[in-house]
Scaffold this motif. Structure first.
Motif, mmCIF file in Angstrom:
data_model
loop_
_atom_site.group_PDB
_atom_site.id
_atom_site.type_symbol
_atom_site.label_atom_id
_atom_site.label_comp_id
_atom_site.label_asym_id
_atom_site.label_seq_id
_atom_site.Cartn_x
_atom_site.Cartn_y
_atom_site.Cartn_z
ATOM 1 N N LYS A 1 -5.115 -5.191 2.865
ATOM 2 C CA LYS A 1 -4.930 -3.756 2.540
ATOM 3 C C LYS A 1 -6.174 -2.971 2.575
ATOM 4 O O LYS A 1 -6.041 -1.785 3.039
ATOM 5 C CB LYS A 1 -4.572 -3.682 1.026
ATOM 6 N N TYR A 2 -7.272 -3.461 2.261
ATOM 7 C CA TYR A 2 -8.552 -2.833 2.177
ATOM 8 C C TYR A 2 -8.940 -2.277 3.565
ATOM 9 O O TYR A 2 -9.531 -1.139 3.894
ATOM 10 C CB TYR A 2 -9.608 -3.520 1.553
ATOM 11 N N ASN A 3 -8.634 -3.111 4.576
ATOM 12 C CA ASN A 3 -8.845 -2.830 5.947
ATOM 13 C C ASN A 3 -7.988 -1.676 6.528
ATOM 14 O O ASN A 3 -8.340 -0.837 7.084
ATOM 15 C CB ASN A 3 -8.924 -3.946 6.863
ATOM 16 N N VAL A 4 -6.688 -1.734 6.034
ATOM 17 C CA VAL A 4 -5.816 -0.816 6.365
ATOM 18 C C VAL A 4 -6.147 0.410 5.665
ATOM 19 O O VAL A 4 -5.961 1.570 6.530
ATOM 20 C CB VAL A 4 -4.249 -1.362 5.922
ATOM 21 N N ILE A 5 -6.462 0.662 4.684
ATOM 22 C CA ILE A 5 -6.960 1.884 3.936
ATOM 23 C C ILE A 5 -8.015 2.475 4.609
ATOM 24 O O ILE A 5 -8.197 3.812 4.885
ATOM 25 C CB ILE A 5 -7.485 1.420 2.416
ATOM 26 N N LYS A 6 -9.065 1.514 5.103
ATOM 27 C CA LYS A 6 -10.151 2.208 5.791
ATOM 28 C C LYS A 6 -9.822 2.858 7.338
ATOM 29 O O LYS A 6 -10.330 3.747 7.425
ATOM 30 C CB LYS A 6 -11.255 1.017 5.945
ATOM 31 N N ALA B 1 -2.096 -2.560 13.328
ATOM 32 C CA ALA B 1 -3.182 -3.080 13.975
ATOM 33 C C ALA B 1 -4.297 -3.431 12.948
ATOM 34 O O ALA B 1 -5.272 -4.560 13.501
ATOM 35 C CB ALA B 1 -3.709 -2.030 14.986
ATOM 36 N N ALA B 2 -4.527 -3.049 11.781
ATOM 37 C CA ALA B 2 -5.267 -3.074 10.960
ATOM 38 C C ALA B 2 -4.970 -4.265 9.884
ATOM 39 O O ALA B 2 -5.787 -4.795 9.108
ATOM 40 C CB ALA B 2 -5.602 -1.955 10.099
ATOM 41 N N GLY B 3 -3.805 -4.863 10.031
ATOM 42 C CA GLY B 3 -3.330 -6.029 9.261
ATOM 43 C C GLY B 3 -2.012 -5.919 8.681
ATOM 44 O O GLY B 3 -1.415 -6.946 8.131
ATOM 45 N N ARG C 1 -9.131 8.181 8.884
ATOM 46 C CA ARG C 1 -9.268 9.170 9.701
ATOM 47 C C ARG C 1 -7.880 10.273 10.078
ATOM 48 O O ARG C 1 -8.076 11.231 10.763
ATOM 49 C CB ARG C 1 -9.488 8.581 11.287
ATOM 50 N N PHE C 2 -6.865 9.741 9.363
ATOM 51 C CA PHE C 2 -5.578 10.638 9.557
ATOM 52 C C PHE C 2 -5.781 11.688 8.169
ATOM 53 O O PHE C 2 -4.673 12.520 8.265
ATOM 54 C CB PHE C 2 -4.383 9.885 9.316
ATOM 55 N N GLY C 3 -6.783 11.627 7.403
ATOM 56 C CA GLY C 3 -6.628 12.634 6.326
ATOM 57 C C GLY C 3 -6.122 12.406 5.069
ATOM 58 O O GLY C 3 -6.005 13.349 4.138
ATOM 59 N N GLY C 4 -5.153 11.302 5.088
ATOM 60 C CA GLY C 4 -4.247 11.225 3.989
ATOM 61 C C GLY C 4 -5.048 10.184 2.711
ATOM 62 O O GLY C 4 -6.147 10.293 3.077
ATOM 63 N N LYS C 5 -4.420 9.881 1.893
ATOM 64 C CA LYS C 5 -4.964 9.003 0.909
ATOM 65 C C LYS C 5 -3.952 8.041 0.049
ATOM 66 O O LYS C 5 -2.611 8.190 0.191
ATOM 67 C CB LYS C 5 -5.802 9.817 -0.196
ATOM 68 N N HIS C 6 -4.578 6.823 -0.105
ATOM 69 C CA HIS C 6 -3.815 6.005 -0.845
ATOM 70 C C HIS C 6 -3.338 6.258 -2.221
ATOM 71 O O HIS C 6 -4.564 7.144 -2.879
ATOM 72 C CB HIS C 6 -4.017 4.504 -0.730
ATOM 73 N N ARG C 7 -2.640 6.050 -2.944
ATOM 74 C CA ARG C 7 -2.329 6.099 -4.398
ATOM 75 C C ARG C 7 -2.045 4.930 -5.115
ATOM 76 O O ARG C 7 -1.730 3.762 -4.673
ATOM 77 C CB ARG C 7 -0.911 6.862 -4.582
ATOM 78 N N HIS C 8 -2.947 4.609 -6.166
ATOM 79 C CA HIS C 8 -2.854 3.572 -6.958
ATOM 80 C C HIS C 8 -1.607 3.638 -7.998
ATOM 81 O O HIS C 8 -1.252 4.646 -8.341
ATOM 82 C CB HIS C 8 -3.899 3.264 -8.063
ATOM 83 N N TYR C 9 -0.788 2.503 -8.190
ATOM 84 C CA TYR C 9 0.303 2.409 -8.682
ATOM 85 C C TYR C 9 0.611 1.012 -9.509
ATOM 86 O O TYR C 9 -0.303 0.235 -8.950
ATOM 87 C CB TYR C 9 1.475 2.936 -8.059
ATOM 88 N N LEU D 1 0.876 -1.365 -0.092
ATOM 89 C CA LEU D 1 -0.069 0.038 -0.029
ATOM 90 C C LEU D 1 0.878 1.315 -0.082
ATOM 91 O O LEU D 1 1.664 1.436 0.663
ATOM 92 C CB LEU D 1 -0.955 0.021 1.124
ATOM 93 N N LEU D 2 0.685 2.203 -0.968
ATOM 94 C CA LEU D 2 1.370 3.445 -1.021
ATOM 95 C C LEU D 2 0.216 4.387 -0.543
ATOM 96 O O LEU D 2 -0.889 4.811 -1.136
ATOM 97 C CB LEU D 2 1.755 3.746 -2.529
ATOM 98 N N TYR D 3 0.737 5.157 0.727
ATOM 99 C CA TYR D 3 -0.162 5.886 1.378
ATOM 100 C C TYR D 3 0.416 7.382 1.644
ATOM 101 O O TYR D 3 1.514 7.463 1.984
ATOM 102 C CB TYR D 3 -0.476 5.387 2.791
ATOM 103 N N TYR D 4 -0.437 8.332 0.931
ATOM 104 C CA TYR D 4 0.124 9.558 1.168
ATOM 105 C C TYR D 4 -0.071 10.411 2.406
ATOM 106 O O TYR D 4 -1.501 10.492 2.560
ATOM 107 C CB TYR D 4 -0.127 10.516 0.001
#
Length: 340
Positions: A311-316, A285-287, A320-328, A199-202
């Motif tokens: 990955k999908y639970n981690v994204i969810k 904690a999310a996986g 709450r942190f206001g960031g976003k994941h990027r597809h690549y 997961l690529l998370y900004y």
């Protein structure tokens, strides 16, 4: 005529920071990185008037000058000017007006090597226009020399080589600016699985990597034991990551990333912060089984290894942190140039 180029951004999977002098000069460094379907783009358009127009479209910044053999380095679009000045000095550019436009698919200071990749892309566009005799190693070292020596920007060596060569590479760094790029032949299904699980998370924050890198370099000069030992461990981490990818031991990748993240924080103050720690703890904690801050640290992108479908639970949970994941996607090619 129009001359274009594009160079891929990268994620560092292991060994980050060991490409920075003086550590790499004294002890040798090793990094494993991979290029992504996110790019730095550069375009040179010839103009009828004798003007030089520089335009960073993603930053909405533009500078215009009468044609000159040297442009002022003044904190405005200095990467563009630095490349122009150096190529003008070394090869000569005909007195012809042009517009140099750039666009990067990730924000500056995000930890994906944006600045160095942009320098490579700009060199590529000028190389296409002038038909310069630069090979891959030449191009990468040229970009490094412009950033570190001409523009006096602190940083490592991996980004220029990743952008130029592309693909998944195990890179070795030695004294006298010696770099060896070893392309890895990883089975396609392993790469697909890595792509699926990584997961690529900004974090929606950026940072000034140069300040962190200066602290890291000072720790080596001052012979700070904990910092140097951490770099030794990160170099070993790169070897572990190489073996895991080549042999398909993907279940180990999260643990290898986690080990590296703990070591990385020992290199210099400011690499992590409470927000990054909170994000990291939440992801685990999310996986996620491990992860890291991309680049020098302090902000920008983070990556997490999320096995199975976690990955999908981690994204969810990270929402709450206001960031976003990027597809690549991982890409095998490095710098590409062409003429229209």
């Amino acid at each position: 005529m129009i001359f274009r180029s594009k160079a891929p951004l990268r994620i560092g999977l292991a060994g980050g920071g060991t490409d920075v002098s003086p550590y790499s000069d004294l002890h040798g460094g090793a990094i494993l990185n991979a290029t992504l379907s996110l790019y730095a783009n550069a375009t040179i358009e010839l103009l009828p008037e004798n003007k030089i127009i520089l335009h960073a479209m993603d930053r909405d910044e533009q500078e215009e000058y009468d044609w000159a053999t040297s442009l002022p380095i003044n904190g405005k679009l200095d990467l563009l000017k630095g490349v122009y000045n150096r190529i003008q000095k070394d090869y000569g550019i005909p007195e012809k007006g042009f517009r140099l436009s750039t666009f990067v698919d990730a924000p500056a200071g995000s930890g994906l090597g944006t600045s160095s990749t942009l320098v490579v892309a700009i060199i590529g566009a000028f190389t296409e226009m002038l038909k310069l005799p630069l090979g891959e190693y030449d191009m990468a070292h040229y970009a490094y020399d412009i950033e570190r020596n001409d523009l006096k920007l602190a940083g490592g060596k991996q980004d220029q080589y990743a952008a130029t060569f592309g693909g998944v590479n195990f890179m070795e760094f030695y004294g006298d600016d010696k770099v060896i790029v070893n392309p890895l032949r990883i089975r396609q299904e392993y790469l697909f699985e890595l792509e699926n699980n990584l997961l690529l998370y900004y974090t929606s924050t950026s940072r000034e990597s140069a300040e962190i890198i200066k602290k890291q370099s000072k720790n080596v000069v001052d012979k700070k034991g904990s910092s140097i030992d951490a770099m030794h461990q990160l170099k070993e981490q790169a070897q572990q990551m190489k073996e895991a990818l080549l042999k398909g031991k993907l279940a180990q990748i999260g643990e290898i990333l986690d080990f590296g993240f703990q070591q990385k924080k020992q290199m210099a103050e400011g690499i992590s912060n409470p927000l990054m720690e909170d994000i990291y703890t939440t992801a685990k904690a999310a996986g996620a089984t491990g992860g890291k801050i991309s680049g020098a640290g302090g902000g920008g992108f983070m990556i997490f290894y999320c096995p199975a479908n976690t990955k999908y639970n981690v994204i969810k949970q990270l929402e709450r942190f206001g960031g976003k994941h990027r597809h690549y996607q991982f890409v095998k090619h490095g710098l590409k140039t062409w003429t229209i």
